[in-house]
Design a protein around this motif. Structure first.
Motif, short mmCIF file in Angstrom:
data_model
loop_
_atom_site.label_atom_id
_atom_site.label_comp_id
_atom_site.label_asym_id
_atom_site.label_seq_id
_atom_site.Cartn_x
_atom_site.Cartn_y
_atom_site.Cartn_z
N PHE A 226 0.85 -1.18 0.00
CA PHE A 226 0.00 0.00 0.00
C PHE A 226 0.89 1.24 0.00
O PHE A 226 1.90 1.30 0.70
CB PHE A 226 -0.96 0.00 1.19
N ARG A 227 0.52 2.18 -0.84
CA ARG A 227 1.32 3.40 -0.99
C ARG A 227 0.40 4.60 -0.87
O ARG A 227 -0.56 4.76 -1.64
CB ARG A 227 2.01 3.40 -2.36
N ASN A 228 0.66 5.43 0.14
CA ASN A 228 -0.16 6.61 0.40
C ASN A 228 -1.64 6.25 0.52
O ASN A 228 -2.51 6.90 -0.08
CB ASN A 228 0.05 7.66 -0.69
N LYS A 229 -1.92 5.21 1.29
CA LYS A 229 -3.29 4.77 1.50
C LYS A 229 -3.74 5.15 2.91
O LYS A 229 -2.96 5.11 3.86
CB LYS A 229 -3.41 3.26 1.33
N SER A 230 -5.01 5.52 3.02
CA SER A 230 -5.54 5.88 4.33
C SER A 230 -5.70 4.62 5.18
O SER A 230 -5.79 3.50 4.66
CB SER A 230 -6.89 6.58 4.19
N LEU A 231 -5.75 4.83 6.50
CA LEU A 231 -5.93 3.70 7.40
C LEU A 231 -7.25 3.01 7.12
O LEU A 231 -7.34 1.78 7.21
CB LEU A 231 -5.88 4.19 8.85
N ALA A 232 -8.26 3.77 6.72
CA ALA A 232 -9.57 3.18 6.39
C ALA A 232 -9.44 2.22 5.20
O ALA A 232 -10.03 1.13 5.21
CB ALA A 232 -10.58 4.28 6.09
N GLU A 233 -8.68 2.62 4.19
CA GLU A 233 -8.50 1.76 3.01
C GLU A 233 -7.72 0.51 3.37
O GLU A 233 -8.03 -0.60 2.89
CB GLU A 233 -7.77 2.54 1.91
N ILE A 234 -6.70 0.66 4.20
CA ILE A 234 -5.86 -0.48 4.59
C ILE A 234 -6.64 -1.48 5.43
O ILE A 234 -6.60 -2.69 5.18
CB ILE A 234 -4.61 0.01 5.34
N THR A 235 -7.37 -0.97 6.41
CA THR A 235 -8.14 -1.88 7.27
C THR A 235 -9.28 -2.56 6.49
O THR A 235 -9.63 -3.70 6.78
CB THR A 235 -8.71 -1.14 8.49
N ASN A 236 -9.82 -1.86 5.52
CA ASN A 236 -10.86 -2.46 4.67
C ASN A 236 -10.30 -3.67 3.93
O ASN A 236 -10.96 -4.70 3.78
CB ASN A 236 -11.40 -1.43 3.68
N ARG A 237 -9.06 -3.54 3.47
CA ARG A 237 -8.37 -4.65 2.78
C ARG A 237 -8.08 -5.79 3.76
O ARG A 237 -8.29 -6.97 3.45
CB ARG A 237 -7.07 -4.12 2.20
#
Length: 295
Positions: A226-237
């Motif tokens: 993940f590159r420049n991703k929000s915590l929301a996007e990362i946790t969703n993954r």
């Protein structure tokens, strides 16, 4: 029998009663034909007619049986689910195409593709290696969008619960079809290798950018970048890969941006610790739920 056989060419399945009635009519006709001829010469003619008619009936019945078998296969759908955390599944389709299915993903496809197209349905993420067939387009249906190809390799991340669907083309060419806001008008986008199309289901808008496809498809090797991703996007993954739920108590924390990499072989605790390398939040895990709160 021809009428019933013709039905199968339009993807219709005759009822059992219709089959029985057709067969009974055939038997009745042959019985009447046999009773109507009494002379020896008539008997010889009757035998000849009977042999010919039986041959034609046998061929018709064989064609009917084949038609019903093909039609039955077209109406038999196979559903493959890859639900276990970290589980990756490889599926070979009836045409020889291959699908790499990511965790928490499902595909549904017919036991036998029809002559016009190769249609399947995806909920989740999958990497497709499509067998080339210019006469039979390969079509992936997902929530609100579909992707049409002839022979290529591409990645689709389209979970029904997500607000976006992402299509990344590795090789070949694909046509992405998305609806506009009123869903009566459709937009078409032709992607070239390296293109990534992100369709927003809420706004019905599509953005196309050029990406490193190796990063997008690295999940097949158990690697997630993940590159420049929000915590929301990362946790969703992470929720889909590990079958967990994240509850982030601070909305501002949700918008924090991170760059990094993790592997499916790592535990969820290890990954959260990596994200929290600055110790900017505290967390605890209860059953399958991860609670996160800014310190």
């Amino acid at each position: 029998m021809k009428q019933i056989y013709d039905l199968t060419n339009h993807d219709q399945r005759p009822e059992k009663e219709e089959l029985h009635e057709s067969w009974n009519r055939l038997l009745k006709k042959t019985t009447l034909s046999m009773k109507s001829t009494k002379s020896r010469s008539g008997e010889r003619k009757k035998k000849t007619r009977s042999i010919i008619f039986s041959g034609v009936a046998a061929v018709a019945l064989l064609l009917l049986a084949v038609g019903i078998k093909i039609n039955s296969d077209n109406n038999t759908w196979i559903e493959i689910q890859s639900l276990s955390p970290g589980e990756l599944t490889v599926v070979e389709l009836p045409d020889g195409s291959k699908v790499h299915l990511n965790a928490s993903s499902t595909i549904k496809y017919p036991k036998r593709f029809n002559k016009k197209s190769r249609d399947l349905y995806l909920n989740g993420e999958a990497y497709f290696i499509v067998a080339k067939n210019s006469e039979q387009p390969f079509i992936v249906h997902s929530d609100k969008i579909y992707i049409e190809v002839l022979g290529t390799e591409f990645n689709v991340q389209a979970y029904d619960v997500d607000d976006v669907a992402v299509t990344t083309l590795v090789s070949g060419k694909v046509k992405l079809v998305t609806p506009e806001s009123n869903e009566d008008v459709q937009n078409e986008f032709v992607l070239q290798p390296g293109d990534q199309a992100t369709f927003n289901k809420i706004s019905s808008t599509t953005q196309i950018s050029n990406v490193e496809t190796a990063v997008t498809t690295s999940w097949m090797n158990g690697e997630y970048s993940f590159r420049n991703k929000s915590l929301a996007e990362i946790t969703n993954r992470l929720e889909k890969i590990y079958d967990v739920t994240f509850v982030i108590m601070d909305e501002a924390l949700n918008k924090e941006v991170y760059t990094g990499k993790f592997f499916s072989s790592q535990s969820i605790e290890e990954i959260v610790d990596i994200i929290n390398f600055k110790k900017q939040f505290s967390y605890h895990i209860e059953n399958d739920t991860v609670y996160m709160e800014r310190k």
